[in-house]
Enzyme design. Structure first.
Site, PDB file in Angstrom:
ATOM      1  N   GLU A   1      -5.740  -8.280  -0.334  1.00 36.63           N
ATOM      2  CA  GLU A   1      -6.468  -8.160   1.021  1.00 36.63           C
ATOM      3  C   GLU A   1      -7.845  -7.675   0.744  1.00 36.63           C
ATOM      4  O   GLU A   1      -8.228  -7.021  -0.283  1.00 36.63           O
ATOM      5  CB  GLU A   1      -5.883  -6.893   1.793  1.00 36.63           C
TER       6      GLU A   1
ATOM      7  N   GLU B   1       0.685  -1.439  -0.106  1.00 37.34           N
ATOM      8  CA  GLU B   1      -0.037   0.077  -0.099  1.00 37.34           C
ATOM      9  C   GLU B   1       0.706   1.499  -0.101  1.00 37.34           C
ATOM     10  O   GLU B   1       0.876   2.060   1.047  1.00 37.34           O
ATOM     11  CB  GLU B   1      -0.922  -0.124   1.166  1.00 37.34           C
TER      12      GLU B   1
HETATM   13  C1  FCB Z   1      -5.133  -2.161   4.897  1.00 37.89           C
HETATM   14  C2  FCB Z   1      -3.820  -2.702   5.701  1.00 37.89           C
HETATM   15  C3  FCB Z   1      -3.796  -3.771   6.558  1.00 37.89           C
HETATM   16  C4  FCB Z   1      -5.177  -3.518   7.447  1.00 37.89           C
HETATM   17  C5  FCB Z   1      -6.254  -3.345   6.501  1.00 37.89           C
HETATM   18  C6  FCB Z   1      -7.579  -3.214   7.271  1.00 37.89           C
HETATM   19  O1  FCB Z   1      -4.978  -0.823   4.518  1.00 37.89           O
HETATM   20  O2  FCB Z   1      -2.784  -3.155   4.625  1.00 37.89           O
HETATM   21  O3  FCB Z   1      -2.619  -3.722   7.283  1.00 37.89           O
HETATM   22  O4  FCB Z   1      -4.806  -2.426   8.152  1.00 37.89           O
HETATM   23  O5  FCB Z   1      -5.855  -2.184   5.841  1.00 37.89           O
END
Ligand code: FCB
Length: 443
Positions: free
Chosen positions: A353, A169
């Protein structure tokens, strides 16, 4: 049909069903000679993190990793996305902590012994304080520091990991942390932000080249894409929306895949970029093998007025999670199609994610989390819809295995498929973990 609405047979052979975590959020920095990171000092500063909570013990994964890998295997997951901690591996930013490498070595072997495919991420935000002292992401030298650290980690585990991501990110590393001040180091400064926006990409490219030179392949970057919709169609609203999309979503993909920055972001950031930034695209564009997309939600954009970029957020109108994030799965479909069409082409994409925070509680040994089951069902369906339209999706990692340290929100926002009691550190699989197990066992 499984509670999650899919069966394995609907996905291609070899598709990676996985779950994800990150080092600082679960390991516990108290253990194993871990050095101080900018998250430790950020958390120790009043007002930055709810209840000033930190990652000192976290989920105690450093000591309980075997039980955690068992939970991944027992749910039937194929793959595990974990991160290595820079501050653990290089506590003073330079010298190598052998205990840390031993730990990641054991962890990777533990995955292989359980038939779990290891997906490593090299930077999930734990910058050593010693490097923060030198300016961290605002210092161009961070690219060489990161390449050095990446080489060190992969010299130890690179022979056994299936895929490696450089940075998790970059928008959060740069913008959220140096412009919005919400994550460590908590700066609110456009010059620092512009530099971090560029250096995080330079670090990605430099490390990618360094790893390739060592024979490591299957390298990617993990971008977080956030949906956005303008609240109305006034020109000033549309312009704020375009700037938000450029800064959040286009900046990083455009740099890596096209060697350019989007105009709507450059209009404000160019005066603050380091001299000669254009020449760095040769490094930033180092070819990658796959693209990671983290997707959670969307924002409704208003024009906030005031200085550039005038981006403001309106209240949610859709169903929200415990985080207040709107549930908008159709943006996931759109992003998977958009990213491959505009940027990554035929390269495999992994949803690295996706998940949601709930107010989850333990009741008679069980943790009911119907909202998460529905959230996952809708997002798996959204991913499937993109695949049906040709998106080259190769994996889907649910965030997260465990309830964990949710950065500025401390331990209050529970994202886990497995509930963690932060007093006893006991793990209890939630209903969503059981639902995943059911879906993954299905033919
Ligand atoms: C993302 C992050 C992870 C977690 C999720 C909810 O931005 O990569 O570490 O905090 O959000």
């Amino acid at each position: 049909m499984s509670k999650l609405g899919f069966t394995r047979a609907e996905f291609p052979e070899g598709f990676a069903f996985g779950t994800a975590t990150s080092a600082y959020q679960i390991e516990g920095v108290k253990f194993g000679g871990c050095g101080e990171s900018h998250w430790d000092t950020f958390a120790a500063t009043p007002g930055n993190v709810e209840r000033a909570e930190d990652g000192w013990i976290a989920c105690d994964h450093y000591n309980r990793w075997e039980e955690d890998l068992d939970l991944i295997r027992d749910a039937g997951f194929d793959a595990y996305r974990f991160s290595t901690s820079w501050a653990r591996v290089m506590p003073d930013g330079e010298s190598v902590n052998g205990e840390a490498l031993d730990f990641y070595d054991r962890l990777v072997d533990g995955m292989l012994a359980r038939g779990i495919r290891p997906f490593a991420t090299l930077y999930h935000w734990d910058l050593p304080s010693a490097l923060a002292d030198k300016g961290g992401w605002t210092n161009r030298d961070v690219a060489a520091w990161f390449a050095d650290y990446s080489r060190t980690v992969m010299a130890r585990i690179g022979d056994r990991v299936e895929a490696t991501a450089t940075i998790n990110e970059p928008w959060c590393v740069a913008w959220l942390s140096h412009f919005m001040g919400i994550h460590a180091p908590g700066l609110r400064d456009i010059r620092a932000a512009a530099r971090a926006m560029h250096h995080v990409l330079l670090a990605h490219g430099t490390a990618t080249q360094a790893l390739r030179a060592e024979g490591i392949d299957n390298i990617g970057i993990v971008t977080n894409l956030e949906g956005s919709d303008p609240v109305d169609d006034r020109p000033e609203t549309l312009a704020a929306h375009a700037r938000n999309h450029a800064i959040y979503n286009e900046w990083f993909l455009s740099a890596v895949f096209k060697g350019e920055y989007p105009e709507a972001a450059l209009e404000g950031l160019e005066p603050h970029l380091p001299t000669g930034w254009q020449e760095d695209f040769a490094t930033i564009q180092a070819p990658v093998d796959w693209l990671g997309i983290n997707y959670y939600s969307r924002h409704r954009i208003v024009n906030a007025g005031g200085p550039w970029p005038q981006i403001g957020y309106a209240d949610a109108v859709e169903e929200t999670t415990a985080f207040g994030w709107e549930v908008t799965p159709h943006h996931l479909t759109n992003f998977l199609l958009w990213a491959s069409r505009e940027y990554s082409g035929d390269l495999p994409i992994h949803i690295t994610e996706n998940g949601m925070a709930g107010h989850d509680y333990l009741l008679d040994g069980e943790v009911p989390d119907p909202q998460r089951i529905k959230y996952l069902r809708d997002h798996f369906a959204a991913a499937k819809a993109a695949m049906d339209q040709g998106a080259p999706l190769a994996g889907y990692f649910v965030w997260s295995l465990l309830d964990n340290y949710e950065w500025a929100h401390g331990y209050d926002k529970r994202f886990g498929l497995v509930h963690v009691d932060f007093d006893t550190l006991e793990r209890t699989p939630k209903a969503s973990w059981h639902a995943m197990k059911e879906a993954l066992k299905s033919g």
